[in-house]
Scaffold this motif. Structure first.
Motif, PDB file in Angstrom:
ATOM      1  N   MET A 274      27.825 -33.391 -41.282  1.00  0.00           N
ATOM      2  CA  MET A 274      26.457 -32.901 -41.077  1.00  0.00           C
ATOM      3  C   MET A 274      26.102 -32.645 -39.507  1.00  0.00           C
ATOM      4  SD  MET A 274      24.009 -32.961 -44.201  1.00  0.00           S
ATOM      5  CE  MET A 274      24.552 -32.231 -45.662  1.00  0.00           C
ATOM      6  N   THR A 275      25.221 -32.098 -39.397  1.00  0.00           N
ATOM      7  CA  THR A 275      24.564 -32.091 -37.791  1.00  0.00           C
ATOM      8  C   THR A 275      23.747 -33.257 -37.882  1.00  0.00           C
ATOM      9  OG1 THR A 275      22.644 -30.415 -38.165  1.00  0.00           O
ATOM     10  CG2 THR A 275      25.058 -29.532 -37.546  1.00  0.00           C
ATOM     11  N   PRO A 276      23.018 -33.652 -36.759  1.00  0.00           N
ATOM     12  CA  PRO A 276      21.991 -34.581 -36.623  1.00  0.00           C
ATOM     13  C   PRO A 276      20.573 -34.181 -37.489  1.00  0.00           C
ATOM     14  CG  PRO A 276      22.962 -34.332 -34.482  1.00  0.00           C
ATOM     15  CD  PRO A 276      23.433 -33.266 -35.301  1.00  0.00           C
ATOM     16  N   GLY A 277      20.434 -32.928 -37.564  1.00  0.00           N
ATOM     17  CA  GLY A 277      19.527 -32.284 -38.248  1.00  0.00           C
ATOM     18  C   GLY A 277      19.650 -32.107 -39.728  1.00  0.00           C
ATOM     19  N   GLY A 278      20.850 -32.246 -40.253  1.00  0.00           N
ATOM     20  CA  GLY A 278      21.205 -32.181 -41.676  1.00  0.00           C
ATOM     21  C   GLY A 278      21.856 -30.966 -42.119  1.00  0.00           C
ATOM     22  N   LYS A 279      22.300 -29.860 -41.125  1.00  0.00           N
ATOM     23  CA  LYS A 279      22.918 -28.824 -41.298  1.00  0.00           C
ATOM     24  C   LYS A 279      24.546 -29.107 -41.844  1.00  0.00           C
ATOM     25  CE  LYS A 279      20.683 -25.269 -38.654  1.00  0.00           C
ATOM     26  NZ  LYS A 279      20.047 -24.469 -39.453  1.00  0.00           N
ATOM     27  N   ARG A 280      24.829 -28.200 -43.048  1.00  0.00           N
ATOM     28  CA  ARG A 280      26.244 -28.583 -43.273  1.00  0.00           C
ATOM     29  C   ARG A 280      27.253 -27.922 -42.193  1.00  0.00           C
ATOM     30  NH1 ARG A 280      27.982 -29.440 -48.294  1.00  0.00           N
ATOM     31  NH2 ARG A 280      29.663 -28.293 -48.170  1.00  0.00           N
ATOM     32  N   VAL A 281      28.245 -28.681 -42.037  1.00  0.00           N
ATOM     33  CA  VAL A 281      29.329 -28.228 -41.086  1.00  0.00           C
ATOM     34  C   VAL A 281      30.607 -27.832 -41.810  1.00  0.00           C
ATOM     35  CG1 VAL A 281      30.902 -28.927 -39.172  1.00  0.00           C
ATOM     36  CG2 VAL A 281      28.491 -29.742 -39.317  1.00  0.00           C
ATOM     37  N   VAL A 282      30.970 -26.747 -41.768  1.00  0.00           N
ATOM     38  CA  VAL A 282      32.174 -26.190 -42.683  1.00  0.00           C
ATOM     39  C   VAL A 282      33.321 -25.684 -41.512  1.00  0.00           C
ATOM     40  CG1 VAL A 282      32.713 -24.362 -44.328  1.00  0.00           C
ATOM     41  CG2 VAL A 282      30.242 -25.365 -44.226  1.00  0.00           C
ATOM     42  N   LEU A 283      34.320 -26.096 -41.740  1.00  0.00           N
ATOM     43  CA  LEU A 283      35.492 -25.519 -40.893  1.00  0.00           C
ATOM     44  C   LEU A 283      36.092 -24.451 -41.720  1.00  0.00           C
ATOM     45  CD1 LEU A 283      35.228 -28.456 -39.705  1.00  0.00           C
ATOM     46  CD2 LEU A 283      37.556 -28.678 -39.910  1.00  0.00           C
ATOM     47  N   VAL A 284      36.345 -23.190 -41.247  1.00  0.00           N
ATOM     48  CA  VAL A 284      36.848 -21.999 -41.588  1.00  0.00           C
ATOM     49  C   VAL A 284      38.068 -21.490 -40.993  1.00  0.00           C
ATOM     50  CG1 VAL A 284      36.241 -19.620 -42.125  1.00  0.00           C
ATOM     51  CG2 VAL A 284      34.495 -21.555 -42.061  1.00  0.00           C
ATOM     52  N   ALA A 285      39.136 -21.564 -41.528  1.00  0.00           N
ATOM     53  CA  ALA A 285      40.494 -21.310 -40.986  1.00  0.00           C
ATOM     54  C   ALA A 285      41.460 -20.724 -41.743  1.00  0.00           C
ATOM     55  CB  ALA A 285      41.025 -22.635 -40.246  1.00  0.00           C
ATOM     56  N   ALA A 286      42.256 -19.784 -41.077  1.00  0.00           N
ATOM     57  CA  ALA A 286      43.610 -19.266 -41.824  1.00  0.00           C
ATOM     58  C   ALA A 286      44.808 -20.123 -41.232  1.00  0.00           C
ATOM     59  CB  ALA A 286      43.654 -17.929 -41.617  1.00  0.00           C
ATOM     60  N   VAL A 287      45.397 -20.919 -42.367  1.00  0.00           N
ATOM     61  CA  VAL A 287      46.502 -21.994 -41.982  1.00  0.00           C
ATOM     62  C   VAL A 287      47.778 -21.580 -42.640  1.00  0.00           C
ATOM     63  CG1 VAL A 287      47.055 -24.244 -41.637  1.00  0.00           C
ATOM     64  CG2 VAL A 287      44.576 -23.616 -41.631  1.00  0.00           C
ATOM     65  N   ALA A 288      48.633 -21.325 -42.065  1.00  0.00           N
ATOM     66  CA  ALA A 288      50.124 -20.916 -42.341  1.00  0.00           C
ATOM     67  C   ALA A 288      50.561 -22.243 -43.124  1.00  0.00           C
ATOM     68  CB  ALA A 288      50.940 -20.504 -41.440  1.00  0.00           C
ATOM     69  N   ALA A 289      51.771 -22.065 -43.908  1.00  0.00           N
ATOM     70  CA  ALA A 289      52.438 -23.265 -44.661  1.00  0.00           C
ATOM     71  C   ALA A 289      52.735 -24.088 -43.866  1.00  0.00           C
ATOM     72  CB  ALA A 289      53.544 -22.678 -45.750  1.00  0.00           C
ATOM     73  N   ASN A 290      53.073 -23.932 -42.508  1.00  0.00           N
ATOM     74  CA  ASN A 290      53.788 -24.854 -41.578  1.00  0.00           C
ATOM     75  C   ASN A 290      52.791 -25.266 -40.717  1.00  0.00           C
ATOM     76  OD1 ASN A 290      53.332 -22.575 -40.281  1.00  0.00           O
ATOM     77  ND2 ASN A 290      55.370 -22.459 -39.121  1.00  0.00           N
ATOM     78  N   GLY A 291      51.209 -25.091 -41.038  1.00  0.00           N
ATOM     79  CA  GLY A 291      50.283 -25.564 -40.230  1.00  0.00           C
ATOM     80  C   GLY A 291      49.917 -24.684 -38.963  1.00  0.00           C
ATOM     81  N   VAL A 292      50.821 -23.766 -38.837  1.00  0.00           N
ATOM     82  CA  VAL A 292      50.256 -22.972 -37.493  1.00  0.00           C
ATOM     83  C   VAL A 292      48.961 -22.223 -37.896  1.00  0.00           C
ATOM     84  CG1 VAL A 292      51.178 -20.593 -36.408  1.00  0.00           C
ATOM     85  CG2 VAL A 292      52.636 -22.435 -36.854  1.00  0.00           C
ATOM     86  N   ILE A 293      48.038 -21.962 -36.883  1.00  0.00           N
ATOM     87  CA  ILE A 293      46.801 -21.253 -36.703  1.00  0.00           C
ATOM     88  C   ILE A 293      46.968 -20.208 -35.749  1.00  0.00           C
ATOM     89  CG2 ILE A 293      45.393 -22.684 -38.026  1.00  0.00           C
ATOM     90  CD1 ILE A 293      44.156 -23.436 -35.194  1.00  0.00           C
ATOM     91  N   GLY A 294      47.875 -20.341 -34.774  1.00  0.00           N
ATOM     92  CA  GLY A 294      47.963 -19.300 -33.719  1.00  0.00           C
ATOM     93  C   GLY A 294      49.150 -19.319 -32.996  1.00  0.00           C
ATOM     94  N   ASN A 295      49.552 -18.406 -32.049  1.00  0.00           N
ATOM     95  CA  ASN A 295      50.613 -18.447 -31.142  1.00  0.00           C
ATOM     96  C   ASN A 295      50.070 -17.969 -29.861  1.00  0.00           C
ATOM     97  OD1 ASN A 295      53.118 -18.524 -30.242  1.00  0.00           O
ATOM     98  ND2 ASN A 295      53.663 -16.742 -31.144  1.00  0.00           N
ATOM     99  N   GLY A 296      49.780 -18.921 -29.007  1.00  0.00           N
ATOM    100  CA  GLY A 296      48.816 -18.519 -27.760  1.00  0.00           C
ATOM    101  C   GLY A 296      47.545 -18.089 -28.293  1.00  0.00           C
ATOM    102  N   ALA A 297      47.174 -16.902 -27.937  1.00  0.00           N
ATOM    103  CA  ALA A 297      45.736 -16.571 -28.398  1.00  0.00           C
ATOM    104  C   ALA A 297      45.817 -15.541 -29.586  1.00  0.00           C
ATOM    105  CB  ALA A 297      44.850 -15.945 -27.070  1.00  0.00           C
ATOM    106  N   ASP A 298      46.985 -15.385 -29.872  1.00  0.00           N
ATOM    107  CA  ASP A 298      47.165 -14.457 -31.044  1.00  0.00           C
ATOM    108  C   ASP A 298      47.393 -15.109 -32.254  1.00  0.00           C
ATOM    109  OD1 ASP A 298      47.244 -12.274 -29.088  1.00  0.00           O
ATOM    110  OD2 ASP A 298      49.393 -12.643 -28.963  1.00  0.00           O
ATOM    111  N   ILE A 299      46.747 -14.531 -33.378  1.00  0.00           N
ATOM    112  CA  ILE A 299      47.067 -14.891 -34.718  1.00  0.00           C
ATOM    113  C   ILE A 299      48.211 -14.251 -35.323  1.00  0.00           C
ATOM    114  CG2 ILE A 299      46.235 -14.699 -37.094  1.00  0.00           C
ATOM    115  CD1 ILE A 299      43.328 -14.411 -35.994  1.00  0.00           C
ATOM    116  N   PRO A 300      49.439 -14.839 -35.714  1.00  0.00           N
ATOM    117  CA  PRO A 300      50.704 -14.375 -36.031  1.00  0.00           C
ATOM    118  C   PRO A 300      50.933 -13.746 -37.409  1.00  0.00           C
ATOM    119  CG  PRO A 300      50.616 -16.913 -36.124  1.00  0.00           C
ATOM    120  CD  PRO A 300      49.371 -16.352 -35.712  1.00  0.00           C
ATOM    121  N   TRP A 301      49.842 -13.216 -37.834  1.00  0.00           N
ATOM    122  CA  TRP A 301      49.991 -12.294 -39.145  1.00  0.00           C
ATOM    123  C   TRP A 301      48.818 -11.588 -38.963  1.00  0.00           C
ATOM    124  CZ3 TRP A 301      49.361 -17.897 -39.286  1.00  0.00           C
ATOM    125  CH2 TRP A 301      48.102 -18.219 -39.506  1.00  0.00           C
ATOM    126  N   ARG A 302      48.873 -10.460 -39.971  1.00  0.00           N
ATOM    127  CA  ARG A 302      47.826  -9.586 -40.289  1.00  0.00           C
ATOM    128  C   ARG A 302      47.822  -9.411 -41.915  1.00  0.00           C
ATOM    129  NH1 ARG A 302      45.955 -10.774 -36.282  1.00  0.00           N
ATOM    130  NH2 ARG A 302      45.950  -9.449 -34.277  1.00  0.00           N
TER     131      ARG A 302
END
Length: 164
Positions: free
Chosen positions: A1-29
């Motif tokens: 939570m933030t100091p003021g009580g807002k929820r903090v939510v991590l939003v990600a697309a994660v491949a089976a091998n943990g990859v989320i990117g290749n350089g600045a690109d997402i390696p899937w569509r």
């Protein structure tokens, strides 16, 4: 939570091998995955690192964007700038909605310690990539839902409390 009580939510697309990117690109569509991201983050504070922001190139409509950067002179029209996570979370406290953390790897790693929830699109691929989602101690998290989709599952994790 933030100091003021807002929820903090991590939003990600994660491949089976943990990859989320290749350089600045997402390696899937994957059709529909980005639409889910939009629906999930709409009306909230979108927190991202400068490299992630640069890869998008503009603030995303319907969300307040906070960009985390170490560069004291960096600015961009239509976004708020913070220079460390504590400053970003303090900025978010004065804004509408929860804090939706959208990457990159360093921002996910920093925010993991204060996150209340993770919404992970588990992508059923193992692409090459040099950007990885941080290691997560599954003992600290409880899976609360799993929704299968074409090519990925949307999994919600909540941080365990001492009572759960």
């Amino acid at each position: 939570m933030t100091p003021g009580g807002k929820r903090v939510v991590l939003v990600a697309a994660v491949a089976a091998n943990g990859v989320i990117g290749n350089g600045a690109d997402i390696p899937w569509r994957i059709p529909g995955e980005q639409k889910r991201f939009k629906e999930l983050t709409w009306g909230h504070v979108l927190l991202m690192g400068r490299t992630t922001y640069d890869s998008i190139g503009r603030p995303l409509r319907g969300r307040t964007t906070v960009v985390l950067t170490r560069d004291p002179s960096w600015t961009a029209d239509g976004v708020l700038v913070a220079h460390d996570l504590a400053e970003a979370l303090a900025l978010a406290d004065g804004l509408q909605g929860d804090v939706m953390v959208a990457g990159g790897a360093q921002v996910y790693a920093a925010a993991l310690a204060v996150a209340d929830e993770q919404v992970i699109s588990e992508v059923h691929l193992e692409p090459a990539g040099d950007v990885l989602y941080p290691a997560v101690d599954r003992g600290e998290w409880r899976e609360v839902s799993r929704e299968p989709a074409e090519g990925y599952d949307v999994v919600r994790w909540e941080r365990r409390t001492t009572a759960s």
